[in-house]
Scaffold this motif. Structure first.
Motif, PDB file in Angstrom:
ATOM      1  N   ARG A  99      57.014  50.774  -7.853  1.00  0.00           N
ATOM      2  CA  ARG A  99      57.086  51.515  -9.103  1.00  0.00           C
ATOM      3  C   ARG A  99      55.988  51.060 -10.053  1.00  0.00           C
ATOM      4  O   ARG A  99      55.635  49.886 -10.112  1.00  0.00           O
ATOM      5  CB  ARG A  99      58.446  51.322  -9.776  1.00  0.00           C
ATOM      6  CG  ARG A  99      59.609  51.831  -8.973  1.00  0.00           C
ATOM      7  CD  ARG A  99      60.827  52.060  -9.847  1.00  0.00           C
ATOM      8  NE  ARG A  99      61.161  50.918 -10.671  1.00  0.00           N
ATOM      9  CZ  ARG A  99      61.950  49.928 -10.293  1.00  0.00           C
ATOM     10  NH1 ARG A  99      62.483  49.931  -9.078  1.00  0.00           N
ATOM     11  NH2 ARG A  99      62.221  48.934 -11.114  1.00  0.00           N
ATOM     12  N   SER A 100      55.463  52.005 -10.804  1.00  0.00           N
ATOM     13  CA  SER A 100      54.455  51.702 -11.815  1.00  0.00           C
ATOM     14  C   SER A 100      55.135  51.216 -13.094  1.00  0.00           C
ATOM     15  O   SER A 100      56.226  51.668 -13.438  1.00  0.00           O
ATOM     16  CB  SER A 100      53.624  52.947 -12.111  1.00  0.00           C
ATOM     17  OG  SER A 100      52.770  52.736 -13.220  1.00  0.00           O
ATOM     18  N   ARG A 101      54.481  50.325 -13.808  1.00  0.00           N
ATOM     19  CA  ARG A 101      54.964  49.870 -15.112  1.00  0.00           C
ATOM     20  C   ARG A 101      54.471  50.771 -16.240  1.00  0.00           C
ATOM     21  O   ARG A 101      54.832  50.590 -17.392  1.00  0.00           O
ATOM     22  CB  ARG A 101      54.482  48.432 -15.362  1.00  0.00           C
ATOM     23  CG  ARG A 101      55.042  47.409 -14.389  1.00  0.00           C
ATOM     24  CD  ARG A 101      54.255  46.098 -14.423  1.00  0.00           C
ATOM     25  NE  ARG A 101      54.309  45.457 -15.718  1.00  0.00           N
ATOM     26  CZ  ARG A 101      55.229  44.566 -16.092  1.00  0.00           C
ATOM     27  NH1 ARG A 101      56.200  44.243 -15.243  1.00  0.00           N
ATOM     28  NH2 ARG A 101      55.194  44.026 -17.275  1.00  0.00           N
ATOM     29  N   TYR A 102      53.650  51.741 -15.874  1.00  0.00           N
ATOM     30  CA  TYR A 102      53.102  52.672 -16.863  1.00  0.00           C
ATOM     31  C   TYR A 102      54.186  53.616 -17.382  1.00  0.00           C
ATOM     32  O   TYR A 102      55.025  54.099 -16.636  1.00  0.00           O
ATOM     33  CB  TYR A 102      51.986  53.492 -16.226  1.00  0.00           C
ATOM     34  CG  TYR A 102      51.505  54.657 -17.066  1.00  0.00           C
ATOM     35  CD1 TYR A 102      50.788  54.449 -18.237  1.00  0.00           C
ATOM     36  CD2 TYR A 102      51.771  55.972 -16.685  1.00  0.00           C
ATOM     37  CE1 TYR A 102      50.333  55.509 -19.009  1.00  0.00           C
ATOM     38  CE2 TYR A 102      51.323  57.043 -17.447  1.00  0.00           C
ATOM     39  CZ  TYR A 102      50.614  56.805 -18.605  1.00  0.00           C
ATOM     40  OH  TYR A 102      50.181  57.862 -19.375  1.00  0.00           O
ATOM     41  N   CYS A 103      54.155  53.871 -18.692  1.00  0.00           N
ATOM     42  CA  CYS A 103      55.032  54.868 -19.298  1.00  0.00           C
ATOM     43  C   CYS A 103      54.166  55.741 -20.212  1.00  0.00           C
ATOM     44  O   CYS A 103      53.492  55.228 -21.108  1.00  0.00           O
ATOM     45  CB  CYS A 103      56.149  54.217 -20.109  1.00  0.00           C
ATOM     46  SG  CYS A 103      57.186  55.404 -21.004  1.00  0.00           S
ATOM     47  N   PRO A 104      54.177  57.047 -20.019  1.00  0.00           N
ATOM     48  CA  PRO A 104      53.348  57.940 -20.840  1.00  0.00           C
ATOM     49  C   PRO A 104      53.629  57.818 -22.336  1.00  0.00           C
ATOM     50  O   PRO A 104      52.710  57.973 -23.149  1.00  0.00           O
ATOM     51  CB  PRO A 104      53.716  59.338 -20.324  1.00  0.00           C
ATOM     52  CG  PRO A 104      54.199  59.113 -18.935  1.00  0.00           C
ATOM     53  CD  PRO A 104      54.888  57.787 -18.961  1.00  0.00           C
ATOM     54  N   LEU A 105      54.865  57.538 -22.711  1.00  0.00           N
ATOM     55  CA  LEU A 105      55.183  57.437 -24.136  1.00  0.00           C
ATOM     56  C   LEU A 105      54.370  56.341 -24.799  1.00  0.00           C
ATOM     57  O   LEU A 105      54.001  56.446 -25.974  1.00  0.00           O
ATOM     58  CB  LEU A 105      56.678  57.168 -24.343  1.00  0.00           C
ATOM     59  CG  LEU A 105      57.663  58.204 -23.805  1.00  0.00           C
ATOM     60  CD1 LEU A 105      59.074  57.878 -24.287  1.00  0.00           C
ATOM     61  CD2 LEU A 105      57.275  59.612 -24.208  1.00  0.00           C
ATOM     62  N   ASP A 106      54.069  55.281 -24.049  1.00  0.00           N
ATOM     63  CA  ASP A 106      53.262  54.187 -24.605  1.00  0.00           C
ATOM     64  C   ASP A 106      51.838  54.656 -24.898  1.00  0.00           C
ATOM     65  O   ASP A 106      51.271  54.338 -25.943  1.00  0.00           O
ATOM     66  CB  ASP A 106      53.237  53.005 -23.637  1.00  0.00           C
ATOM     67  CG  ASP A 106      54.603  52.359 -23.453  1.00  0.00           C
ATOM     68  OD1 ASP A 106      55.427  52.448 -24.378  1.00  0.00           O
ATOM     69  OD2 ASP A 106      54.838  51.774 -22.378  1.00  0.00           O
ATOM     70  N   LEU A 107      51.252  55.407 -23.973  1.00  0.00           N
ATOM     71  CA  LEU A 107      49.875  55.859 -24.158  1.00  0.00           C
ATOM     72  C   LEU A 107      49.751  56.793 -25.357  1.00  0.00           C
ATOM     73  O   LEU A 107      48.770  56.747 -26.089  1.00  0.00           O
ATOM     74  CB  LEU A 107      49.387  56.583 -22.898  1.00  0.00           C
ATOM     75  CG  LEU A 107      47.908  56.961 -22.892  1.00  0.00           C
ATOM     76  CD1 LEU A 107      47.031  55.713 -22.811  1.00  0.00           C
ATOM     77  CD2 LEU A 107      47.592  57.907 -21.737  1.00  0.00           C
TER      78      LEU A 107
END
Length: 402
Positions: free
Chosen positions: A50-58
């Motif tokens: 799983r990626s730790r990326y979250c679009p809401l953060d960007l």
């Protein structure tokens, strides 16, 4: 000077705003689709981890969350990031969603020409990343991501969309995704920072410098208070999304979907009785240059007040908006930058300044959006099936507390 280009697929930058998003007792209101989808994609063997990326953060406008997003998307690319230097591809994802050793080697070598960024905040943040990733991520790569983050923030300040209704001001708020990882990281950062500031006699504030955003109260909790409920959120932490820049434009286009797929499907079924000739008359399958489609741009930042009157026209309008929103949810952003030559004058609105080991340096940049072919409305059946799979699987393995 070398020209770097970072291609990002930001994905969905908002939580549903539709009253129809009731699947899974409304879990979609607090958990973003990208983070929930990660669990299903790993189960199906699409990605190795799983990626730790979250679009809401960007999309948040918060420097720390943006930095976390960029580091996370590089750590597990999953076809969501690509890097080019002088028009030559030097970094991309492999078939498992990770970066191959060869790709990492090319990226690190290409970034050797970038100077070290002098930033205590960057060092403090980088210190809590995965040890393996820290080992493989030299300062040149960190500088590249630092520049990209600065560009996204600078671009957001250049111009502003006019949000002409109070409701949209409310919708600019971006909470932490309860399925994301930033809050977990933030808790570690806060703990580390508190240990450094406790007992200080210098009168410095104990607030964490990387969490200096504009929090708003949420669910009765004070902003920034840490939840011990196991869902990994800083309850009440809410950032205000910028009104300007490319990311804001993409997010507003995504939010043309104010029905969610659960609200769209009954409208698709309403159109099911139309024959091909009628569908062509309404222009649902193009041409996308017609006024019915191009006029959608005037609806960005506007909260539609119309209610469903049961008509075909209402269904056509909402499906058209949904199709455009789906396009924005899957578009790519090309972020290109180059060290400014001292003998050339660059427009100030597309230049950032960084304090580096080589002194103050100026970088000219440009941002463009690509991959904007309209998604056909016939994909709705696939979307609703996928939506149910994503939510049901996430609930079966995570059982979050909303």
């Amino acid at each position: 000077p070398a020209t770097f280009c970072i291609e990002l697929k930001p994905k969905w930058g908002y939580l549903p705003i539709s009253p129809h998003a009731t699947l899974g007792d409304g879990v979609k209101y607090t958990h973003c689709r990208f983070c929930m989808f990660q669990h299903l994609k790993v189960l199906e063997g699409k990605w190795r981890q799983r990626s730790r990326y979250c679009p809401l953060d960007l999309f948040s406008g918060n420097a720390a969350r943006i930095r976390h997003a960029l580091y996370s998307i590089l750590q597990a690319p999953q076809n969501n990031i690509r890097v080019l230097k002088d028009a030559k591809q030097i970094f991309l994802s492999d078939s498992n969603g990770m970066a191959s050793p060869e790709s990492w080697e090319q990226l690190c070598k290409a970034c050797q020409s970038l100077p070290d960024v002098v930033s205590a905040d960057d060092d403090r943040y980088f210190g809590i990343l995965d040890e393996d990733f820290k080992t493989r991520c030299p300062k040149g790569v960190r500088t590249m991501l630092h520049i990209a983050g600065k560009i996204l923030q600078h671009d957001a300040e250049r111009s502003h969309h006019v949000l002409d209704e109070e409701r949209w001001e409310e919708l600019r708020k971006i909470p932490l995704c309860r399925a994301g990882t930033f809050a977990e990281v933030s808790r570690s950062m806060q703990t580390a920072h508190s240990s450094l500031t406790n007992g200080s006699q210098n009168g410095h504030s104990d607030s964490h410098p990387l969490l200096d955003s504009r929090p708003s109260p949420c669910d009765g909790s004070s902003a920034g208070s840490v939840s011990d409920g196991g869902c990994g959120v800083l309850e009440g932490h809410v950032d205000i999304a910028p009104c300007g820049g490319v990311l804001a434009s993409v997010r507003l286009a995504q939010m043309l979907d104010d029905m969610d797929i659960e609200g769209i499907m009954p409208l698709v079924q309403r159109l099911g009785a139309l024959n091909t000739e009628s569908q062509e008359r309404y222009g649902l399958n193009g041409p996308y240059t017609s006024s019915e489609w191009t006029s959608l741009s005037s609806e960005l930042g506007r909260r539609c007040q119309d209610e469903d009157d049961g008509s075909i026209e209402f269904a056509v309008k909402k499906i058209r908006q949904f199709s455009a929103a789906c396009t924005a949810k899957d578009c790519s952003i090309m972020c290109t930058f180059q060290l400014c030559r001292p003998d050339l004058n660059q427009p100030k609105d597309t230049v950032i300044e960084l304090v580096t080991s080589a002194g103050v340096q100026r970088y000219a940049y440009s941002i463009t959006v690509v991959d904007v072919d309209i998604k056909e409305f016939q994909r709705s059946h696939k979307y609703i099936s996928e939506d149910r799979q994503v939510v049901n699987h996430y609930l079966s393995v995570c059982k979050p507390n909303n």
